[in-house]
Design an enzyme around this catalytic site. Structure first.
Site, PDB file in Angstrom:
ATOM      1  N   CYS A  87      -4.907  -2.589   2.681  1.00 39.66           N
ATOM      2  CA  CYS A  87      -3.775  -2.211   1.832  1.00 39.66           C
ATOM      3  C   CYS A  87      -4.187  -1.783   0.427  1.00 39.66           C
ATOM      4  CB  CYS A  87      -2.790  -3.369   1.731  1.00 39.66           C
ATOM      5  SG  CYS A  87      -1.935  -3.743   3.274  1.00 39.66           S
TER       6      CYS A  87
ATOM      7  N   CYS B  27       0.842  -1.200   0.000  1.00 36.54           N
ATOM      8  CA  CYS B  27       0.000   0.000   0.000  1.00 36.54           C
ATOM      9  C   CYS B  27       0.877   1.249   0.000  1.00 36.54           C
ATOM     10  CB  CYS B  27      -0.960   0.014   1.188  1.00 36.54           C
ATOM     11  SG  CYS B  27      -0.199   0.329   2.778  1.00 36.54           S
TER      12      CYS B  27
ATOM     13  N   ASP C 133       2.836   2.076   3.240  1.00 39.57           N
ATOM     14  CA  ASP C 133       4.036   1.264   3.469  1.00 39.57           C
ATOM     15  C   ASP C 133       5.292   1.952   2.942  1.00 39.57           C
ATOM     16  OD1 ASP C 133       2.605  -0.794   4.644  1.00 39.57           O
ATOM     17  OD2 ASP C 133       2.454  -1.973   2.796  1.00 39.57           O
TER      18      ASP C 133
END
Length: 269
Positions: free
Chosen positions: A226, A160, A163
């Site tokens: 995500c 995602c 991240d």
């Protein structure tokens, strides 16, 4: 992992709390010391990586007082499992940053364990494996996604958008990020440095979407959290995303890093 026992002088429950913690550490095979602190604390308090085992997600009480919510074996075990799972995840991220699959033996060696149990680890159900049952993706992945994560010249990917901001502090290196806006197909690019934060952001108007954590299903992290975390070219084109995820958040990318940095620090442990 850091385990602390906070107690006021002469607390009659401190010894029992320490015994519970020691028993839980032995049960899980975790070889970590219990750091004991005596002072003006709510007593007894057990912290695992700075988190009160009896008040997960809530602030620890302050002041020297006897606690009514004494630490229990169940809560201590749960906190230790969460911390161990988090350690496994960020260790895997560091190993994957080298650009190759990670064997379970390699991961166990890296964390100093005989074996690893990933079933209860964060996003454990979403871990990606190759045909040899080596880990190829756990937040950071070798399998292409919309989010390119380039570190030391190696092109990796993340599950995602968030991240991409969280992982540079974990691996201790800057990363170059490239991702396309799903609304305009504009390429969003930036550099994320553990110390300097976000630099070289293009376009400067770029936004990031962060789903509501309350929508998270621990057995389907990528699907429920995500996959909907994306970069957008500007605020105007996020309207459809906000209509689909009305409890989610959209932030300027430059503002998101300091907001997410505490989570990154916690993941680093």
């Amino acid at each position: 992992m850091r385990i602390e026992l906070l107690a006021s002088p002469g607390c009659p429950h401190a010894a029992a709390a320490k015994e519970i913690v020691a028993d839980c550490l032995a049960t899980l095979g975790i070889d970590e010391p219990i750091v004991e602190r005596v002072g003006r604390y709510p007593s007894p308090t057990v912290l695992v990586d700075g988190v009160d085992v009896m008040r997960l997600g809530r602030a620890t009480p302050t002041g020297d007082a006897c606690r009514l919510d004494l630490p229990t074996r169940e809560r201590v075990l749960n906190a230790l499992r969460v911390a161990r799972g988090r350690s496994l995840m960020h260790t895997t991220v560091r190993l994957l940053a080298h650009g190759r699959p990670v064997t379970l033996t390699e991961l166990a060696d890296a964390v100093g364990a005989d074996a690893v149990d990933l079933a209860n680890a964060p996003a454990g159900y979403d871990i990606e494996y190759d045909d040899e049952h080596r880990i190829v993706g756990w937040g950071l992945t070798l399998i292409p996604t919309p989010h390119n994560f380039i570190v030391d010249g190696r092109r990796l990917y993340t599950w995602c958008a968030a991240d991409t901001l969280l992982f540079p502090p974990i691996i201790g290196k800057p990363a170059r990020i490239e991702s396309r806006c799903p609304a305009t197909d504009t390429v969003i690019s930036l550099t994320v440095d553990p110390q300097a934060g976000v630099t070289d952001l293009s376009p400067a108007t770029a936004m990031i979407s962060i789903p509501d954590s309350r929508d998270l299903d621990a057995t389907r992290v990528r699907t429920t959290c995500c996959n909907s975390g994306r970069f957008f070219a500007n605020a105007e084109v996020t309207a459809d995303w906000l209509a689909s995820y009305p409890t989610g958040t959209v932030l300027p990318v430059a503002d998101a890093y300091p907001r997410l940095r505490p989570l990154g620090d916690w993941l680093v442990g």
